[in-house]
Motif scaffolding. Structure first.
Motif: not given
Length: 444
Positions: A55-60, A138-139, A169-170, A363-366
């Motif tokens: 998810a964290g990569h999507l805007n790169l 969070a990690q 992706g955290v 938060v990913s997967g929340c």
């Protein structure tokens, strides 16, 4: 392993930004030719946060049309849902309709009751933590797949959050499209902002009744004809302050601007006096930012950890023994509350400061992806900037970045102060070397 500073400055954005994206995950999305720097991919709105660690990569990504890297804002189907649509989804989510926020500001606690009153049936729980705790918890939750938090609020000034938590992706992006139209795109590049703050050099208004005595960063370390230092300097220990050290790192990245600032100030080209051979890593020759770092470390400074005491030192200074102090913008309140003769030095060349931005992440997967996004919309003002969420954070020295926000606390608008958005990719990749240079030269 030490990073090669010279190589980073030669190929900073193209190579290292793609590396930070994690290879294929960052480069497989092409921005439309007419989209500027934003992306618009179709992630189904009803999938919650099941995008996982990508998810964290999507805007790169990389824009084939312009040949440039782009980051945020990243828009998906979540971005277009209204408050009411998110509210209805949140009522049907797991976790007994509880939305848990990990926050670095105690002011976030003030949002609990008004949010619950506005959205009956939802339970908001705010954990007031320091920045290290917010990120470490969070990690750990991400690694153990035992996720408690739904929303994370934190500040990133050297790229650590972006590269080590967001890009891994955290945490993941949420950009509400309607609200983002009220925020300059440069302030949406790395995250969705809550508000920004900055620090200023303060001067004594009684000693300088005609206005600030300096207009550039070079004048701060200026010397008199007899070789003595023109201003007594007061600051926190910059090597221990991530935001301040990141600002000095930005001067190295923007070396041409620093060199031009020197020439504009004194009418002559800058002479380089630092020794680049003293380090185990490569330091670029004839870099105006490095030269400034060297000269600043050799100036006489008094380190004071308390901001109120910093501006008090300026208040106690005189025209014969003038002082400047670097402190947070909010310390200007001592002017009214304590009668201090102080004011900000603004519009310094090449720029006054970097914006230190507090940001909101999902938060990913929340368990409550809709509730998390509803709260983020609420706390940043809602669709019409009238939700009340920004009220606890409205104070002198904080600037919400929405253009429809009425700022009645600050003596000047953010656009009139000369600060600029932080380049977290550039800062992150040279930050360790800059910290080493500061510590080594400071002790010489």
């Amino acid at each position: 392993m030490k990073k090669k500073l010279f190589a980073l400055l030669m190929a900073l954005v193209m190579v290292l930004s793609l590396a930070a994206c994690g290879g294929d995950n960052g480069g497989d999305t092409q921005a439309p030719a007419d989209s500027g720097t934003s992306t618009d991919t179709q992630a189904p709105a009803d999938t919650g946060s099941d995008t996982g660690s990508d998810a964290g990569h999507l805007n790169l990504g990389y824009d084939m049309n312009t040949g440039e890297n782009y980051y945020g804002p990243y828009y998906d189907d979540w971005s277009d849902l209204t408050d009411d649509e998110l509210y209805q989804k949140a009522l049907n989510e797991d976790k007994d309709q509880t939305i848990t926020v990990y926050a670095t500001s105690s002011k976030m606690l003030k949002a609990e009751e008004p949010f619950e009153e506005m959205y009956p049936g939802l339970d908001l729980v705010v954990a007031d933590l320091d920045s290290d705790e917010v990120l470490s918890k969070a990690q750990i939750e991400n690694e153990t797949n035992n996720i408690t938090a739904d929303v994370l609020q934190t500040k990133d000034v050297n790229g650590e959050v972006f590269h080590e938590y967001y890009s891994n992706g955290v945490i993941e992006p949420f950009y509400p499209r309607d609200i983002c139209t009220h925020i300059a795109e440069e302030n949406l590049k790395y995250s969705y902002p809550l508000y920004s703050s900055q620090s200023f050099w303060y001067y004594n208004t009684e000693a300088f009744p005609d206005g600030q005595p300096i207009t550039s960063w070079w004048q701060i370390i200026e010397k008199n004809d007899d070789g003595s230092q023109k201003y007594a300097l007061y600051t926190k220990e910059i090597g221990q302050e991530t935001a301040y050290l990141s600002l000095f790192a930005s001067f190295i990245i923007n070396a041409e601007e620093m060199a031009q600032s020197y020439k504009d100030t004194y009418g002559t080209d800058l002479e380089y006096t630092y020794d680049a051979s003293s380090f185990a890593f490569e330091v670029p020759e004839n870099n105006a930012g490095v030269e400034y770092l060297w000269r600043f470390t050799q100036a006489e400074m008094t380190f004071i950890g308390d901001g109120d005491e910093l501006v008090l030192a300026v208040h106690n200074s005189t025209k014969d023994r003038p002082a400047l102090a670097l402190a947070s913008a909010g310390k200007i309140e001592n002017r009214e509350e304590s009668g201090y003769n102080i004011d900000w030095c603004i519009n310094l060349s090449p720029y006054t400061a970097l914006l230190n931005t507090e940001s909101m992440f999902v938060v990913s997967g929340c368990d409550s992806p809709a509730g998390a996004r509803l709260f983020i919309r609420y706390i940043t003002g809602g669709a019409d900037c009238q939700s009340g969420g920004l009220k606890p954070f409205t104070k002198t020295g904080n600037w919400p970045l929405r253009d429809d926000f009425v700022d009645e606390k600050n003596p000047a608008k953010l656009a009139d102060l000369g600060a600029r958005a932080n380049d977290l990719v550039s800062i992150y990749n040279i930050y360790p070397d800059v910290q080493d240079m500061w510590m080594y030269w400071l002790n010489q």
